[in-house]
Write a protein that holds these residues in place. Structure first.
Motif, short mmCIF file in Angstrom:
data_model
loop_
_atom_site.label_atom_id
_atom_site.label_comp_id
_atom_site.label_asym_id
_atom_site.label_seq_id
_atom_site.Cartn_x
_atom_site.Cartn_y
_atom_site.Cartn_z
N PRO A 69 0.80 -1.23 0.00
CA PRO A 69 0.00 0.00 0.00
C PRO A 69 0.83 1.28 0.00
CG PRO A 69 -0.95 -1.59 1.50
CD PRO A 69 0.37 -2.17 1.06
N ASP A 70 1.99 1.27 0.64
CA ASP A 70 2.80 2.49 0.68
C ASP A 70 3.32 2.88 -0.69
OD1 ASP A 70 3.89 4.48 2.61
OD2 ASP A 70 5.79 3.86 1.70
N PHE A 71 3.23 1.98 -1.65
CA PHE A 71 3.61 2.31 -3.03
C PHE A 71 2.79 3.49 -3.53
CE2 PHE A 71 3.31 1.71 -7.67
CZ PHE A 71 4.66 1.66 -8.00
N ILE A 72 1.52 3.56 -3.14
CA ILE A 72 0.67 4.69 -3.55
C ILE A 72 1.23 5.99 -3.01
CG2 ILE A 72 -1.64 5.70 -3.40
CD1 ILE A 72 -2.72 2.84 -3.04
N ARG A 73 1.62 5.99 -1.74
CA ARG A 73 2.17 7.20 -1.14
C ARG A 73 3.47 7.63 -1.83
NH1 ARG A 73 0.99 8.91 3.77
NH2 ARG A 73 0.57 6.82 4.59
N ARG A 74 4.36 6.67 -2.05
CA ARG A 74 5.63 6.99 -2.70
C ARG A 74 5.41 7.54 -4.10
NH1 ARG A 74 6.77 1.80 -0.68
NH2 ARG A 74 7.09 0.93 -2.77
N ALA A 75 4.50 6.91 -4.84
CA ALA A 75 4.23 7.35 -6.20
C ALA A 75 3.60 8.74 -6.24
CB ALA A 75 3.33 6.34 -6.91
N SER A 76 2.63 8.99 -5.37
CA SER A 76 1.97 10.30 -5.37
C SER A 76 2.90 11.39 -4.88
CB SER A 76 0.70 10.26 -4.52
OG SER A 76 0.98 9.98 -3.17
N ASP A 77 3.82 11.07 -3.97
CA ASP A 77 4.79 12.05 -3.51
C ASP A 77 5.72 12.49 -4.64
OD1 ASP A 77 3.80 12.07 -0.95
OD2 ASP A 77 5.37 10.80 -0.10
N THR A 81 -8.57 3.88 2.51
CA THR A 81 -7.13 3.79 2.73
C THR A 81 -6.35 4.40 1.58
OG1 THR A 81 -7.34 1.79 4.08
CG2 THR A 81 -5.20 2.19 3.08
N ILE A 82 -6.73 4.08 0.36
CA ILE A 82 -5.95 4.59 -0.78
C ILE A 82 -6.12 6.10 -0.94
CG2 ILE A 82 -5.93 2.37 -1.96
CD1 ILE A 82 -8.09 3.28 -3.77
N GLU A 83 -7.28 6.61 -0.52
CA GLU A 83 -7.43 8.07 -0.53
C GLU A 83 -6.45 8.70 0.46
OE1 GLU A 83 -10.97 11.37 -0.28
OE2 GLU A 83 -11.09 9.67 1.10
N GLU A 84 -6.35 8.13 1.64
CA GLU A 84 -5.43 8.64 2.66
C GLU A 84 -3.97 8.55 2.20
OE1 GLU A 84 -6.28 6.33 6.08
OE2 GLU A 84 -8.24 7.26 6.45
N LEU A 85 -3.66 7.53 1.40
CA LEU A 85 -2.29 7.33 0.93
C LEU A 85 -1.91 8.27 -0.21
CD1 LEU A 85 -2.17 3.43 1.06
CD2 LEU A 85 -0.82 5.00 2.47
N GLY A 86 -2.89 8.95 -0.80
CA GLY A 86 -2.58 9.95 -1.80
C GLY A 86 -3.04 9.66 -3.21
N SER A 87 -3.82 8.61 -3.40
CA SER A 87 -4.37 8.35 -4.73
C SER A 87 -5.28 9.51 -5.14
CB SER A 87 -5.15 7.04 -4.74
OG SER A 87 -5.65 6.76 -6.04
N GLY A 88 -5.19 9.92 -6.39
CA GLY A 88 -6.01 11.03 -6.85
C GLY A 88 -7.36 10.64 -7.38
N GLU A 89 -7.55 9.34 -7.62
CA GLU A 89 -8.78 8.88 -8.25
C GLU A 89 -8.91 7.37 -8.03
OE1 GLU A 89 -10.97 10.33 -12.36
OE2 GLU A 89 -8.80 10.17 -12.30
N ILE A 90 -10.14 6.88 -8.10
CA ILE A 90 -10.41 5.45 -7.99
C ILE A 90 -11.13 4.98 -9.25
CG2 ILE A 90 -11.81 3.70 -6.80
CD1 ILE A 90 -11.35 5.30 -4.22
N MET A 91 -10.64 3.89 -9.82
CA MET A 91 -11.33 3.24 -10.94
C MET A 91 -11.92 1.94 -10.40
SD MET A 91 -10.01 2.47 -14.77
CE MET A 91 -8.67 1.40 -14.26
N LEU A 92 -13.23 1.89 -10.28
CA LEU A 92 -13.91 0.80 -9.58
C LEU A 92 -14.58 -0.15 -10.56
CD1 LEU A 92 -14.99 -0.45 -6.91
CD2 LEU A 92 -17.00 1.01 -7.23
N THR A 93 -14.19 -1.42 -10.50
CA THR A 93 -14.80 -2.45 -11.33
C THR A 93 -15.40 -3.53 -10.45
OG1 THR A 93 -13.18 -2.10 -13.11
CG2 THR A 93 -14.43 -4.16 -13.15
N SER A 94 -16.69 -3.73 -10.57
CA SER A 94 -17.34 -4.87 -9.93
C SER A 94 -17.22 -6.06 -10.86
CB SER A 94 -18.81 -4.56 -9.66
OG SER A 94 -19.49 -5.75 -9.28
N MET A 95 -16.51 -7.10 -10.40
CA MET A 95 -16.33 -8.27 -11.23
C MET A 95 -17.65 -9.00 -11.48
SD MET A 95 -13.18 -8.06 -11.89
CE MET A 95 -12.96 -9.61 -12.74
#
Length: 273
Positions: A114-122, A181-195
């Motif tokens: 999960p911290d990959f999101i933070r590192r990438a957004s930083d 969680t991903i919002e808190e980590l810094g993701s700018g957007e969510i792409m949601l797919t219901s399988m």
């Protein structure tokens, strides 16, 4: 009111003759929809707001996303392009952005680290980082991982579990909690797919889309299940999605982007020209 976006999705697989756009049901039983660059040019000309390229077997096959397809597409189209599939490192993100992507999307790597999101957004800015959530309903509401109960289309109570590797592996993560969680980590957007809905053409899973949209402040892209332009209207009007992503209804000529936008505009949904 913010305008809503219409985003064609090009699911790409690597074959002996290069990349090919495919479409199936729940990421399997795939059939070819054509050359990715030619399709991207078509959607650019029709007025799509953005494009999404997903190398849907990259994570499962353990290989990198197709840089050459992105470079060729970027030279032909002039709308924002999001690219994902098998991204594991910051260097890969850098290479994709240099190749012409405007945003990248991660799923499997984000779940595993999960911290990959933070590192990438930083490093690249949150506006570049779209986190994909693939999820599947689980009717075992007594499961200890079940944190949020949502009604399925048929009224059955369920929780939604995040899945990875192109929908092949359940994770035990509650999709709504993961979105927070991903919002808190810094993701700018969510792409949601219901399988449950992907490839069925029965409409988006409005219940989980609305629930996640209400749980976060960042934009949510509805994905999986579009069979008509009425389904796009439902994604905006009922689920309050910020964007609607679709594949087969555009790839196989059932509708154009312009027809979709005209329909939505007539029904009071603000869309770009």
């Amino acid at each position: 009111m913010l305008t809503r976006r219409i985003i064609p999705c090009l699911d790409v697989t690597l074959g002996p003759n290069g990349g090919s756009v495919v479409k199936g049901v729940e990421f399997v039983n795939l059939r070819s929809a054509g050359d990715p660059v030619e399709l991207a040019k078509r959607y650019n000309d029709q007025g799509a707001d953005e494009l999404v390229f997903l190398d849907i077997t990259a994570s499962h096959e353990g290989r990198n996303t197709m840089i050459d397809v992105i470079e060729r597409t970027a030279s032909e189209v002039f709308i924002p392009m999001t690219v994902g599939g098998g991204i594991k490192t910051l260097d890969e993100i850098r290479a994709l952005l240099r190749a012409g992507a405007d945003k990248i999307t991660v799923n499997t790597t984000a779940v595993k680290d999960p911290d990959f999101i933070r590192r990438a957004s930083d490093i690249f800015g949150s506006q570049c980082i779209v986190t994909a959530i693939d999820c599947r309903s689980n009717t075992n509401i007594d499961d200890p991982n079940a944190r949020n109960i949502v009604r399925r289309r048929d009224g059955t109570p369920a929780w939604y579990e995040v899945v990875i590797y192109g929908g092949r592996k359940p994770t035990g993560l509650d999709a709504i909690e993961w979105a927070k969680t991903i919002e808190e980590l810094g993701s700018g957007e969510i792409m949601l797919t219901s399988m449950d809905a992907d490839g069925t053409k029965d409409g988006y899973d409005l219940y989980i889309t609305k629930a996640i949209g209400e749980a976060v402040r960042i934009p949510v892209i509805a994905s999986g299940g579009a069979g008509t332009i009425e389904h796009m209207y439902d994604a905006f009007k009922v689920a309050n999605a910020d964007a609607a992503l679709a594949a087969s209804i555009f790839h196989f000529g059932e509708y154009t982007i312009g027809e979709a936008k005209d329909y939505l505009r007539r029904r009071g949904i603000p869309v770009r020209p």
